[in-house]
Design an enzyme around this catalytic site. Structure first.
Site, PDB file in Angstrom:
ATOM      1  N   ASN A  13       5.334  31.222 -31.810  1.00  0.00           N
ATOM      2  CA  ASN A  13       4.288  30.855 -32.775  1.00  0.00           C
ATOM      3  C   ASN A  13       4.319  31.874 -33.906  1.00  0.00           C
ATOM      4  O   ASN A  13       3.888  33.004 -33.729  1.00  0.00           O
ATOM      5  CB  ASN A  13       2.930  30.863 -32.034  1.00  0.00           C
ATOM      6  CG  ASN A  13       1.758  30.635 -32.971  1.00  0.00           C
ATOM      7  OD1 ASN A  13       1.933  30.271 -34.127  1.00  0.00           O
ATOM      8  ND2 ASN A  13       0.554  30.864 -32.459  1.00  0.00           N
ATOM      9  N   LYS A  15       2.678  31.867 -36.586  1.00  0.00           N
ATOM     10  CA  LYS A  15       1.365  32.021 -37.254  1.00  0.00           C
ATOM     11  C   LYS A  15       1.557  31.982 -38.773  1.00  0.00           C
ATOM     12  O   LYS A  15       2.427  31.268 -39.253  1.00  0.00           O
ATOM     13  CB  LYS A  15       0.665  33.287 -36.756  1.00  0.00           C
ATOM     14  CG  LYS A  15       0.582  33.316 -35.225  1.00  0.00           C
ATOM     15  CD  LYS A  15      -0.359  34.348 -34.681  1.00  0.00           C
ATOM     16  CE  LYS A  15      -0.344  34.278 -33.164  1.00  0.00           C
ATOM     17  NZ  LYS A  15      -1.338  35.153 -32.541  1.00  0.00           N
ATOM     18  N   HIS A 105      -5.326  26.383 -30.713  1.00  0.00           N
ATOM     19  CA  HIS A 105      -5.080  27.833 -30.564  1.00  0.00           C
ATOM     20  C   HIS A 105      -6.409  28.571 -30.730  1.00  0.00           C
ATOM     21  O   HIS A 105      -7.256  28.178 -31.538  1.00  0.00           O
ATOM     22  CB  HIS A 105      -4.064  28.290 -31.618  1.00  0.00           C
ATOM     23  CG  HIS A 105      -3.599  29.694 -31.373  1.00  0.00           C
ATOM     24  ND1 HIS A 105      -4.355  30.790 -31.712  1.00  0.00           N
ATOM     25  CD2 HIS A 105      -2.484  30.174 -30.776  1.00  0.00           C
ATOM     26  CE1 HIS A 105      -3.708  31.890 -31.343  1.00  0.00           C
ATOM     27  NE2 HIS A 105      -2.576  31.541 -30.770  1.00  0.00           N
ATOM     28  N   GLU A 107      -7.186  31.155 -32.259  1.00  0.00           N
ATOM     29  CA  GLU A 107      -7.490  31.598 -33.628  1.00  0.00           C
ATOM     30  C   GLU A 107      -8.106  30.460 -34.433  1.00  0.00           C
ATOM     31  O   GLU A 107      -8.954  30.681 -35.297  1.00  0.00           O
ATOM     32  CB  GLU A 107      -6.213  32.146 -34.294  1.00  0.00           C
ATOM     33  CG  GLU A 107      -5.871  33.522 -33.729  1.00  0.00           C
ATOM     34  CD  GLU A 107      -4.401  33.901 -33.811  1.00  0.00           C
ATOM     35  OE1 GLU A 107      -3.622  33.222 -34.495  1.00  0.00           O
ATOM     36  OE2 GLU A 107      -4.039  34.909 -33.161  1.00  0.00           O
ATOM     37  N   GLU A 177      -3.839  31.403 -22.652  1.00  0.00           N
ATOM     38  CA  GLU A 177      -3.804  32.565 -23.539  1.00  0.00           C
ATOM     39  C   GLU A 177      -5.152  33.281 -23.493  1.00  0.00           C
ATOM     40  O   GLU A 177      -6.077  32.923 -24.251  1.00  0.00           O
ATOM     41  CB  GLU A 177      -3.520  32.121 -24.982  1.00  0.00           C
ATOM     42  CG  GLU A 177      -2.171  31.477 -25.161  1.00  0.00           C
ATOM     43  CD  GLU A 177      -1.636  31.718 -26.569  1.00  0.00           C
ATOM     44  OE1 GLU A 177      -0.543  32.279 -26.681  1.00  0.00           O
ATOM     45  OE2 GLU A 177      -2.325  31.381 -27.534  1.00  0.00           O
ATOM     46  N   GLY A 183      -2.334  39.541 -29.442  1.00  0.00           N
ATOM     47  CA  GLY A 183      -2.141  40.487 -30.532  1.00  0.00           C
ATOM     48  C   GLY A 183      -2.719  41.869 -30.272  1.00  0.00           C
ATOM     49  O   GLY A 183      -2.834  42.686 -31.181  1.00  0.00           O
ATOM     50  N   SER A 222       0.514  38.844 -26.030  1.00  0.00           N
ATOM     51  CA  SER A 222       1.301  40.084 -26.030  1.00  0.00           C
ATOM     52  C   SER A 222       2.546  40.019 -25.133  1.00  0.00           C
ATOM     53  O   SER A 222       2.888  41.000 -24.478  1.00  0.00           O
ATOM     54  CB  SER A 222       0.415  41.279 -25.648  1.00  0.00           C
ATOM     55  OG  SER A 222      -0.610  41.440 -26.604  1.00  0.00           O
TER      56      SER A 222
HETATM   57  P1  PGA Z   1       0.807  37.500 -29.432  1.00  0.00           P
HETATM   58  O1  PGA Z   1       0.209  36.057 -29.795  1.00  0.00           O
HETATM   59  O2  PGA Z   1       2.079  37.276 -28.672  1.00  0.00           O
HETATM   60  O3  PGA Z   1       1.027  38.161 -30.759  1.00  0.00           O
HETATM   61  O4  PGA Z   1      -0.222  38.194 -28.594  1.00  0.00           O
HETATM   62  C1  PGA Z   1       0.280  34.996 -28.878  1.00  0.00           C
HETATM   63  C2  PGA Z   1      -0.350  33.759 -29.478  1.00  0.00           C
HETATM   64  O5  PGA Z   1      -1.373  33.870 -30.165  1.00  0.00           O
HETATM   65  O6  PGA Z   1       0.151  32.632 -29.273  1.00  0.00           O
END
Ligand code: PGA
Length: 260
Positions: A13, A15, A105, A107, A177, A183, A222
């Site tokens: 992803n 983003k 997601h 976010e 997740e 992140g 992560s």
């Molecule tokens: P990350 O994000 O690997 O940077 O923690 C995962 C995601 O949001 O899909």
């Protein structure tokens, strides 16, 4: 290791990163690395999810160079067309040969106020156009500390999948997740990831019977080259949804091939 019947899906992803020049460079590097390792092995798939403005560039690179990657999107609108300024429909994504669309997601749930109902409508749209949704679910830190993680995650799964057929569910991917791991550099332990992925599968089977249990369940939060193999070794973890670490070709290639 996940069951061979289900196979493994590793998804990157991107983003809001990689304009179309950067996207082209990244996909070319990734493709060269994967090719030098003999491609993506049987039983494993890898998808990349660039921002909308880079989709066409990445599609062209994948198709003209026979890159061993599938194209993914990060979101879509539930309607096929209409007066929705700034939105992109699942129908438009299907025309670009998008295979997987991330829905809900955290976010987007957090920053754009996406509700379970909206996420469900997006899943409908993705399935209607012959693509596969990757539905993100996960608890925040406070919910985990209050012991509500399982309840929250099962509720999100039920909201997206209740009353669906086992065929529809089997076509979907669910990404566990935990919000506190996205992140942050904090990863759920492999045992915690396994336990929640098993809960998710159990919820799906409860909705539509054993045939629904072949849906793939990813872990995300992560993920890095050095923890990917341990996560993938868990029996109910069928793949990984990778954010930050998918922006480096070398690191992502290592994750795609982790544990082999
Ligand atoms: P990350 O994000 O690997 O940077 O923690 C995962 C995601 O949001 O899909």
């Amino acid at each position: 290791m996940a069951s061979p019947e289900r196979g493994v899906l590793i998804s990157g992803n991107w983003k809001m990163n990689a304009n179309h020049f950067e996207a082209l460079k990244l996909i070319q590097e990734l493709s060269a690395l994967l090719r030098s390792h003999g491609g993506v092995p049987e039983g494993r798939e890898a998808s990349v999810h660039p921002p909308f403005t880079s989709l066409r560039t990445v599609q062209t690179a994948i198709e003209s160079d026979r890159v061993p990657l599938l194209l993914g999107a990060q979101d879509c609108h539930a309607a096929d067309r209409g007066a929705y300024t700034g939105e992109i429909s699942a129908e438009m994504l299907a025309k670009l040969n998008v295979a997987y669309v991330i829905c809900g997601h955290s976010e987007r749930r957090q920053h754009c106020g996406e509700t379970d109902e909206q996420v469900r409508a997006k899943v409908d749209a993705v399935l209607r156009h012959g693509m596969r949704p990757i539905v993100c679910v996960g608890e925040d830190l406070a919910e985990r500390q209050r012991g509500e993680a399982v309840h929250k995650v099962r509720g999100q799964v039920a909201a997206a999948f209740s009353k669906r057929s086992s065929e529809q569910i089997a076509a979907a991917v669910i990404a566990y997740e935990p919000i506190w791991a996205i992140g942050t550099g904090e990863t759920a332990t492999a045992a915690d990831a396994e336990a929640m992925c098993a809960e998710i599968r159990d919820e799906l089977v409860g909705i539509a019977g054993p045939a629904a249990g072949v849906a793939r369940v990813q872990y995300g939060g992560s993920v890095k080259a050095d923890n990917a193999a341990e996560l993938l070794a868990q029996p109910n973890v069928d793949g990984l949804l990778v954010g930050g670490a998918s922006l480096q070709a070398e690191g992502f290639a290592e994750i795609v091939l982790a544990g082999l």
